[in-house]
Scaffold this motif. Structure first.
Motif, mmCIF file in Angstrom:
data_model
loop_
_atom_site.group_PDB
_atom_site.id
_atom_site.type_symbol
_atom_site.label_atom_id
_atom_site.label_comp_id
_atom_site.label_asym_id
_atom_site.label_seq_id
_atom_site.Cartn_x
_atom_site.Cartn_y
_atom_site.Cartn_z
ATOM 1 N N PHE A 52 12.734 -78.165 -6.249
ATOM 2 C CA PHE A 52 14.195 -78.214 -6.340
ATOM 3 C C PHE A 52 14.833 -77.139 -5.475
ATOM 4 C CE2 PHE A 52 18.066 -76.551 -8.332
ATOM 5 C CZ PHE A 52 18.891 -77.643 -8.153
ATOM 6 N N ILE A 53 14.312 -75.924 -5.558
ATOM 7 C CA ILE A 53 14.887 -74.830 -4.774
ATOM 8 C C ILE A 53 14.695 -75.086 -3.279
ATOM 9 C CG2 ILE A 53 14.678 -72.365 -4.252
ATOM 10 C CD1 ILE A 53 14.124 -71.962 -7.252
ATOM 11 N N HIS A 54 13.518 -75.570 -2.893
ATOM 12 C CA HIS A 54 13.263 -75.884 -1.489
ATOM 13 C C HIS A 54 14.194 -77.006 -1.011
ATOM 14 C CE1 HIS A 54 10.029 -76.812 1.778
ATOM 15 N NE2 HIS A 54 11.189 -76.489 2.292
ATOM 16 N N ALA A 55 14.368 -78.037 -1.830
ATOM 17 C CA ALA A 55 15.268 -79.133 -1.469
ATOM 18 C C ALA A 55 16.709 -78.643 -1.350
ATOM 19 C CB ALA A 55 15.178 -80.257 -2.497
ATOM 20 N N HIS A 56 17.106 -77.753 -2.237
ATOM 21 C CA HIS A 56 18.480 -77.244 -2.205
ATOM 22 C C HIS A 56 18.734 -76.441 -0.928
ATOM 23 C CE1 HIS A 56 22.353 -76.259 -3.892
ATOM 24 N NE2 HIS A 56 22.135 -74.992 -3.590
ATOM 25 N N ILE A 57 17.782 -75.600 -0.558
ATOM 26 C CA ILE A 57 17.933 -74.809 0.668
ATOM 27 C C ILE A 57 17.963 -75.725 1.885
ATOM 28 C CG2 ILE A 57 16.785 -73.118 2.151
ATOM 29 C CD1 ILE A 57 15.794 -71.787 -0.477
ATOM 30 N N LEU A 61 21.080 -76.520 4.654
ATOM 31 C CA LEU A 61 20.928 -76.367 6.099
ATOM 32 C C LEU A 61 21.168 -77.678 6.840
ATOM 33 C CD1 LEU A 61 17.763 -74.088 6.212
ATOM 34 C CD2 LEU A 61 20.135 -73.422 6.621
ATOM 35 N N ALA A 62 20.715 -78.804 6.271
ATOM 36 C CA ALA A 62 20.795 -80.083 6.969
ATOM 37 C C ALA A 62 22.126 -80.801 6.754
ATOM 38 C CB ALA A 62 19.650 -80.984 6.519
ATOM 39 N N PHE A 63 22.672 -80.737 5.555
ATOM 40 C CA PHE A 63 23.904 -81.462 5.224
ATOM 41 C C PHE A 63 24.912 -80.521 4.563
ATOM 42 C CE2 PHE A 63 20.319 -84.393 4.652
ATOM 43 C CZ PHE A 63 20.613 -85.315 5.641
ATOM 44 N N PRO A 64 25.457 -79.568 5.305
ATOM 45 C CA PRO A 64 26.341 -78.603 4.655
ATOM 46 C C PRO A 64 27.709 -79.135 4.268
ATOM 47 C CG PRO A 64 26.232 -78.172 6.996
ATOM 48 C CD PRO A 64 25.262 -79.280 6.710
ATOM 49 N N SER A 65 28.105 -80.276 4.807
ATOM 50 C CA SER A 65 29.489 -80.698 4.610
ATOM 51 C C SER A 65 29.632 -81.990 3.798
ATOM 52 C CB SER A 65 30.158 -80.886 5.974
ATOM 53 O OG SER A 65 29.493 -81.922 6.687
ATOM 54 N N LEU A 84 16.660 -86.745 -0.234
ATOM 55 C CA LEU A 84 16.021 -85.465 0.080
ATOM 56 C C LEU A 84 15.569 -84.757 -1.191
ATOM 57 C CD1 LEU A 84 15.755 -83.363 2.608
ATOM 58 C CD2 LEU A 84 17.591 -82.232 1.386
ATOM 59 N N TYR A 85 16.450 -84.698 -2.187
ATOM 60 C CA TYR A 85 16.084 -84.062 -3.453
ATOM 61 C C TYR A 85 14.931 -84.812 -4.121
ATOM 62 C CZ TYR A 85 19.851 -80.645 -3.762
ATOM 63 O OH TYR A 85 20.647 -79.563 -3.561
ATOM 64 N N VAL A 86 15.016 -86.125 -4.165
ATOM 65 C CA VAL A 86 13.974 -86.924 -4.820
ATOM 66 C C VAL A 86 12.628 -86.730 -4.131
ATOM 67 C CG1 VAL A 86 13.222 -89.283 -5.295
ATOM 68 C CG2 VAL A 86 15.571 -88.618 -5.768
ATOM 69 N N ILE A 87 12.618 -86.782 -2.807
ATOM 70 C CA ILE A 87 11.365 -86.658 -2.067
ATOM 71 C C ILE A 87 10.755 -85.273 -2.238
ATOM 72 C CG2 ILE A 87 10.409 -86.582 0.271
ATOM 73 C CD1 ILE A 87 12.363 -88.881 0.932
ATOM 74 N N PHE A 88 11.548 -84.231 -2.114
ATOM 75 C CA PHE A 88 11.013 -82.886 -2.253
ATOM 76 C C PHE A 88 10.460 -82.650 -3.655
ATOM 77 C CE2 PHE A 88 12.668 -81.968 1.772
ATOM 78 C CZ PHE A 88 12.321 -80.682 2.159
#
Length: 96
Positions: A52-57, A61-65, A84-88
């Motif tokens: 979760f933390i890795h996906a959040h970071i 970085l990838a989708f800030p907006s 992204l969250y599901v996969i990570f």
């Protein structure tokens, strides 16, 4: 801009605290005296929290907006963030 960093830290703070506690339990003898199912539960919680933390970071970085409140915002971008969250989390939870 500063408030967005503070809100992002507040969102992952409970999970970060849980991650620190689980890592501490992993490196102490307390982990060894637990039963096998409890050890598996702790290790899975550790992996999911890390994912979760890795996906959040990565998401920041990838989708800030991404604006979740705006219905006119790009739906594909929102689906990519969810994926992204599901996969990570899935990849970390199966130990990959």
């Amino acid at each position: 801009m500063k408030n967005s960093y503070i809100s992002a830290i507040k969102r992952v703070l409970p999970d970060s605290i849980l991650l620190i506690i689980l890592v501490f339990l992993l490196f102490t003898d307390f982990y060894k005296i637990l039963s096998a199912p409890a050890q598996v539960l702790i290790s899975k919680m550790l992996l999911v929290s890390t994912g979760f933390i890795h996906a959040h970071i990565t998401r920041k970085l990838a989708f800030p907006s991404v604006d979740w409140e705006d219905p006119d915002d790009d739906r594909m971008k929102k689906l990519l963030v969810i994926a992204l969250y599901v996969i990570f989390i899935y990849a970390y939870s199966i130990g990959g």
